[in-house]
Design an enzyme around this catalytic site. Structure first.
Site, short mmCIF file in Angstrom:
data_model
loop_
_atom_site.label_atom_id
_atom_site.label_comp_id
_atom_site.label_asym_id
_atom_site.label_seq_id
_atom_site.Cartn_x
_atom_site.Cartn_y
_atom_site.Cartn_z
N GLU A 179 -0.59 2.66 15.71
CA GLU A 179 -0.53 4.10 15.41
C GLU A 179 -1.77 4.58 14.67
O GLU A 179 -1.95 5.77 14.47
CB GLU A 179 0.75 4.42 14.63
CG GLU A 179 0.76 4.06 13.15
CD GLU A 179 1.01 2.58 12.82
OE1 GLU A 179 0.95 1.74 13.75
OE2 GLU A 179 1.23 2.28 11.64
N CYS B 104 2.24 -5.21 12.25
CA CYS B 104 1.58 -5.66 11.01
C CYS B 104 2.47 -6.71 10.33
O CYS B 104 2.74 -7.75 10.90
CB CYS B 104 1.25 -4.48 10.11
SG CYS B 104 0.01 -4.89 8.87
N HIS C 213 -2.46 -1.96 13.45
CA HIS C 213 -1.61 -0.77 13.46
C HIS C 213 -1.89 0.04 14.72
O HIS C 213 -2.87 0.78 14.75
CB HIS C 213 -1.88 0.08 12.22
CG HIS C 213 -1.34 -0.53 10.98
ND1 HIS C 213 -0.07 -0.28 10.53
CD2 HIS C 213 -1.87 -1.41 10.11
CE1 HIS C 213 0.15 -0.97 9.43
NE2 HIS C 213 -0.92 -1.67 9.15
#
Lengths: 204, 252
Positions: free
Chosen positions: A182, A79, A180
């Site tokens: 994750e 990011c 992202h």
């Protein structure tokens, strides 16, 4: 061990847990010794480009990150962390970035919704070890600025949001993901897993 | 282009999921963390936790639930309910929540929206709005406390206001449609979606697979939220997405 570079920007809990779920030990690190001894390092970040660079400079972690990149071990910016890899950012005036990838970071301009937030589809533009065994799919983006790499060969994947938007970049051992991983479901985790494999450590 | 999102909502009280959830193969159907992980695997694009704890202890427990959930799931999630101060937002965001939902507190003190947006970014601030048609006005009125208290605010004016205050998203619940299973309130959703340029999550009334297509195509929503139909397995998120994909709607 995988080091998550902690320079006071954003919540690192999710990314650290994601790495652990993939079978790698993760540590939040803000000292040179720990970071330099890691098998791979992650530069996370949410917030403003200028503030983040200021924090990196204040803590000396800008130099450590550059040294890590020069060591040849895998480095991944996520990011804002990806944006910081570039030469410069224009958020709140021009700011120098880490300069690991030639290019700039600019604000989205247009009569569409900003930030670019939500699930958008990746298009792979080059062959990369990150894409090993994977098909193009959706990942989760939240950002108001986007990176413009100077060199096409550094642009590994894009997404479509009223223009081609840089999604994944890479040069040698240095990688960046605008979304992202994750927070991007199975595909995000697989991309992260492929990056972690570059650390040469077998999965635990 | 951005995919339309399907979002299950879990009501949590004192760290436990309430409103019967009918999942088989769960060790503990009341465990919000395990349910969140299940929905993640089933293809939910996001999750919303609504904390309905009445006590301080209950809300403290929610922070722990958020922390554990953030470590288990791979999709973004919003936490709402009982958030009255920027400190509450900070605590939940630090614990790993991606977005914070505020409802009554935003009406009581609208500066909470702007303060939250300034501190954490607009993308973290979801303003939840419960709206009900007011026949005397010929338009929708904002309610609080699950539809019990009328505020006197016009919904279409309130959404513009919260957008200008810096809200990143609107979670719009129709009190007229909620619980009916007759479909989302398409008129309300469309009126709100066309009024603002931030994403609108439509909530209340989902009962059939078609209802999601309707709320995206006719209601112009960016996301559809439901609770009961998913909890009771009346349909799965996968089935909803398959239907949408078949009709040409982009989904993940």
């Amino acid at each position: 061990m995988i080091a998550i570079i902690d320079y006071g920007m954003g919540n690192l809990h999710s990314v650290s847990k994601a790495i652990e779920r993939l079978g790698y030990p993760a540590v939040l690190a803000s000292d040179e010794e720990t970071i330099m001894s890691a098998d791979a390092a992650i530069l996370p970040g949410v917030g403003a480009f200028g503030d983040a660079m200021q924090n990196l400079r204040d803590t000396g972690l800008d130099e450590v990150t550059r040294r890590y990149a020069a060591s040849g071990k895998p480095l991944l910016g996520i990011c804002l962390g990806m944006q910081l890899l570039f030469t410069s950012g224009e958020e709140h005036g021009a700011n120098a970035g880490l300069g690991l990838l030639p290019g700039s970071v600019v604000r989205f301009e247009g009569s569409y919704k900003i930030p670019h937030m939500g699930w958008n589809k990746l298009e792979f533009r080059q062959k990369s070890p990150l894409f090993e065994g994977l098909a193009e799919g959706h990942v989760y983006f939240v950002h108001s600025f986007h990176a413009r790499p100077e060199r096409d060969e550094h642009l590994l994947a894009t997404t479509d949001y009223y223009q081609h938007v840089t999604a994944i970049v890479g040069r040698d051992n240095i990688y960046g993901m605008q979304f992202h991983p994750e927070k991007s479901g199975e595909l995000g985790m697989q991309l992260l897993a492929n990056f972690l494999k570059l650390s040469g450590r077998p999965e635990a | 282009m951005l995919a339309k999102r399907i979002i299950p909502c879990l009501d949590v009280k004192d760290g436990r999921v309430v409103k019967g959830v009918n999942f088989v193969n769960l060790r503990d159907a009341g465990d919000p963390v395990e349910l969140a992980a299940t929905y993640d695997r089933e293809g939910a694009d996001e999750l919303v936790f609504l904390d309905i704890s009445a006590s301080h202890e209950g809300r403290a427990t929610m922070v722990e639930v958020v922390r554990q959930t953030a470590g288990e799931i791979t999709i973004p999630f919003t936490v709402g309910g009982g958030i009255g101060h920027v400190d509450d937002m900070k605590r939940l965001l630090r614990a790993g929540a991606d977005k914070i939902g505020i409802n009554t507190a935003a009406i009581r003190s609208p500066e909470l929206v702007s303060e939250g947006a300034r501190k954490f970014g607009s993308q973290c601030i979801v303003v939840a709005i419960d709206a009900k048609f007011n026949p005397e006005w010929g338009e929708w009125e904002v309610y609080t406390h699950g539809g019990r208290n009328a505020t006197g605010l016009k919904a279409l004016e309130w959404v513009k206001r919260v957008e200008s205050l810096g809200a990143g998203e609107i979670l719009l619940t129709s009190m007229d449609a909620d619980g009916t299973k007759d479909g989302f309130d398409l008129k309300l959703t469309r009126a709100v979606s066309d009024m603002v340029s931030i994403p609108v999550i439509a909530s209340g009334g989902a009962g059939k697979i078609d209802h999601f297509y309707d709320v995206f195509e006719q209601g112009h929503a960016d996301a559809g939220l439901a609770a009961t139909i998913f909890h009771y397995k009346e349909m799965t998120i996968g089935e909803v997405k398959e239907d949408l994909r078949g009709k040409g709607v982009e989904v993940r």
